[in-house]
Design a protein around this motif. Structure first.
Motif, PDB file in Angstrom:
ATOM      1  N   ASN A  91     -19.979 -26.162  -2.908  1.00 39.41           N
ATOM      2  CA  ASN A  91     -18.796 -25.301  -3.061  1.00 39.41           C
ATOM      3  C   ASN A  91     -18.780 -24.173  -2.020  1.00 39.41           C
ATOM      4  O   ASN A  91     -19.776 -23.879  -1.380  1.00 39.41           O
ATOM      5  N   LYS A  92     -17.638 -23.536  -1.891  1.00 41.81           N
ATOM      6  CA  LYS A  92     -17.369 -22.416  -0.971  1.00 41.81           C
ATOM      7  C   LYS A  92     -17.215 -22.895   0.475  1.00 41.81           C
ATOM      8  O   LYS A  92     -17.586 -22.193   1.418  1.00 41.81           O
ATOM      9  N   CYS A  93     -16.640 -24.065   0.665  1.00 47.66           N
ATOM     10  CA  CYS A  93     -16.480 -24.594   2.024  1.00 47.66           C
ATOM     11  C   CYS A  93     -15.456 -23.795   2.822  1.00 47.66           C
ATOM     12  O   CYS A  93     -15.318 -24.001   4.031  1.00 47.66           O
ATOM     13  N   ASP A  94     -14.754 -22.866   2.176  1.00 47.28           N
ATOM     14  CA  ASP A  94     -13.878 -21.946   2.927  1.00 47.28           C
ATOM     15  C   ASP A  94     -14.705 -20.991   3.795  1.00 47.28           C
ATOM     16  O   ASP A  94     -14.197 -20.432   4.761  1.00 47.28           O
ATOM     17  N   LEU A  95     -15.994 -20.820   3.442  1.00 48.35           N
ATOM     18  CA  LEU A  95     -16.877 -19.931   4.214  1.00 48.35           C
ATOM     19  C   LEU A  95     -17.675 -20.738   5.238  1.00 48.35           C
ATOM     20  O   LEU A  95     -18.897 -20.596   5.356  1.00 48.35           O
ATOM     21  N   GLY A  96     -16.977 -21.569   5.983  1.00 46.90           N
ATOM     22  CA  GLY A  96     -17.614 -22.507   6.906  1.00 46.90           C
ATOM     23  C   GLY A  96     -18.539 -21.852   7.921  1.00 46.90           C
ATOM     24  O   GLY A  96     -19.591 -22.400   8.263  1.00 46.90           O
ATOM     25  N   SER A  97     -18.202 -20.645   8.376  1.00 48.47           N
ATOM     26  CA  SER A  97     -19.018 -19.987   9.395  1.00 48.47           C
ATOM     27  C   SER A  97     -20.371 -19.534   8.837  1.00 48.47           C
ATOM     28  O   SER A  97     -21.280 -19.209   9.587  1.00 48.47           O
ATOM     29  N   THR A 118     -16.265 -28.531  -1.650  1.00 51.29           N
ATOM     30  CA  THR A 118     -15.061 -27.987  -2.284  1.00 51.29           C
ATOM     31  C   THR A 118     -14.898 -26.503  -1.965  1.00 51.29           C
ATOM     32  O   THR A 118     -15.845 -25.841  -1.542  1.00 51.29           O
ATOM     33  N   SER A 119     -13.700 -26.015  -2.213  1.00 49.89           N
ATOM     34  CA  SER A 119     -13.479 -24.567  -2.265  1.00 49.89           C
ATOM     35  C   SER A 119     -12.609 -24.286  -3.479  1.00 49.89           C
ATOM     36  O   SER A 119     -11.459 -24.720  -3.538  1.00 49.89           O
ATOM     37  N   ALA A 120     -13.178 -23.563  -4.439  1.00 43.39           N
ATOM     38  CA  ALA A 120     -12.378 -23.152  -5.595  1.00 43.39           C
ATOM     39  C   ALA A 120     -11.358 -22.118  -5.155  1.00 43.39           C
ATOM     40  O   ALA A 120     -10.245 -22.062  -5.674  1.00 43.39           O
ATOM     41  N   SER A 175      -8.772 -24.086  -3.166  1.00 42.94           N
ATOM     42  CA  SER A 175      -8.340 -25.280  -3.897  1.00 42.94           C
ATOM     43  C   SER A 175      -8.662 -26.593  -3.170  1.00 42.94           C
ATOM     44  O   SER A 175      -8.117 -27.632  -3.512  1.00 42.94           O
ATOM     45  N   THR A 176      -9.579 -26.537  -2.222  1.00 48.24           N
ATOM     46  CA  THR A 176      -9.908 -27.741  -1.450  1.00 48.24           C
ATOM     47  C   THR A 176     -10.751 -28.719  -2.265  1.00 48.24           C
ATOM     48  O   THR A 176     -11.822 -28.346  -2.759  1.00 48.24           O
ATOM     49  N   ASN A 177     -10.274 -29.929  -2.420  1.00 50.12           N
ATOM     50  CA  ASN A 177     -11.020 -31.018  -3.077  1.00 50.12           C
ATOM     51  C   ASN A 177     -11.332 -30.789  -4.557  1.00 50.12           C
ATOM     52  O   ASN A 177     -12.101 -31.557  -5.135  1.00 50.12           O
ATOM     53  N   VAL A 178     -10.787 -29.764  -5.162  1.00 49.87           N
ATOM     54  CA  VAL A 178     -11.143 -29.480  -6.562  1.00 49.87           C
ATOM     55  C   VAL A 178     -10.567 -30.568  -7.475  1.00 49.87           C
ATOM     56  O   VAL A 178     -11.292 -31.211  -8.244  1.00 49.87           O
ATOM     57  N   GLU A 179      -9.265 -30.783  -7.355  1.00 49.59           N
ATOM     58  CA  GLU A 179      -8.618 -31.844  -8.129  1.00 49.59           C
ATOM     59  C   GLU A 179      -9.273 -33.194  -7.816  1.00 49.59           C
ATOM     60  O   GLU A 179      -9.564 -33.982  -8.720  1.00 49.59           O
ATOM     61  N   THR A 180      -9.511 -33.427  -6.532  1.00 51.98           N
ATOM     62  CA  THR A 180     -10.077 -34.711  -6.094  1.00 51.98           C
ATOM     63  C   THR A 180     -11.457 -34.965  -6.689  1.00 51.98           C
ATOM     64  O   THR A 180     -11.753 -36.076  -7.130  1.00 51.98           O
TER      65      THR A 180
END
Ligand code: GDP
Ligand code: MG
Length: 175
Positions: A123-129, A152-154, A157-162
């Motif tokens: 999780n937290k793939c929004d913090l890629g750097s 995912t990123s909660a 919303s990335t991949n959460v539903e998936t």
């Protein structure tokens, strides 16, 4: 309407993994499409339900969240009882939370049903750097241990539903 909706299956899925990896926010995002940056430590055993249709069947997902019992061996066997799926969550910016996956797997395999479906979640793939866990490391564990794997990123919303749909579809397929 909803009142008389016929439920074909109820599937219990448990969330596990270190504290602060985002389990509660993943569940909030999936169940209510909500997210909070200052989520308090979860208090009391809690689960949320979401009803969805898979293959024309009405499936009620009952997703359990830890009661702030993320210390090793503190999650009770009642938590795992009857679970047909598990989401093993780490924070991809915190290497330690990934290294602890072996412990969580061991604990899960000790308590849960033989054919429980397990998904490893970075999780937290929004913090890629700030990435501290290469995707290949997680893929290797997933392959070796026979787990599904997704980042995912909660927050975004990335991949959460998936990821929830994927695990529930597999659970449905084998039941
Ligand atoms: P839990 O202890 O595993 O249930 O973790 P929480 O869901 O309470 O989340 C811990 C902290 O991480 C909170 O401040 C959340 O807002 C934050 N968080 C959760 N998911 C994400 C995410 O996908 N991205 C970012 N940037 N922060 C997240
Ligand atoms: Mg929590």
């Amino acid at each position: 309407g909803d009142y008389h909706q016929k439920i074909d299956y109820v599937f219990k899925v448990v969330l596990i993994g270190d504290s602060a990896v985002g389990k509660t926010q993943l569940l909030a995002r999936f169940a209510r499409n909500e997210f909070s940056l200052d989520s308090k430590a979860t208090i009391g055993v809690e689960f949320q339900t979401k009803t969805l249709i898979i293959d024309n069947k009405t499936i009620k997902a009952q997703i359990w969240d830890t009661a702030g019992q993320e210390r090793y061996r503190a999650v009770t066997s009642a938590y795992y009882r009857g679970a047909v799926g598990a989401m093993l969550v780490y924070d991809m910016t915190k290497r330690q939370s990934f290294d602890h996956m072996v412990r969580w797997l061991e604990e899960l395999r000790g308590h849960a049903d033989q054919n429980i479906v397990i998904m490893l979640i970075g999780n937290k793939c929004d913090l890629g750097s700030l990435r501290a866990v290469p995707m290949e490391d997680a893929e290797e564990v997933a392959q070796r241990e026979n787990l599904f794997f997704m980042e995912t990123s909660a927050l975004e919303s990335t991949n959460v539903e998936t990821c929830f749909l994927t695990i529930l579809t597999e659970i449905y397929r084998i039941h």
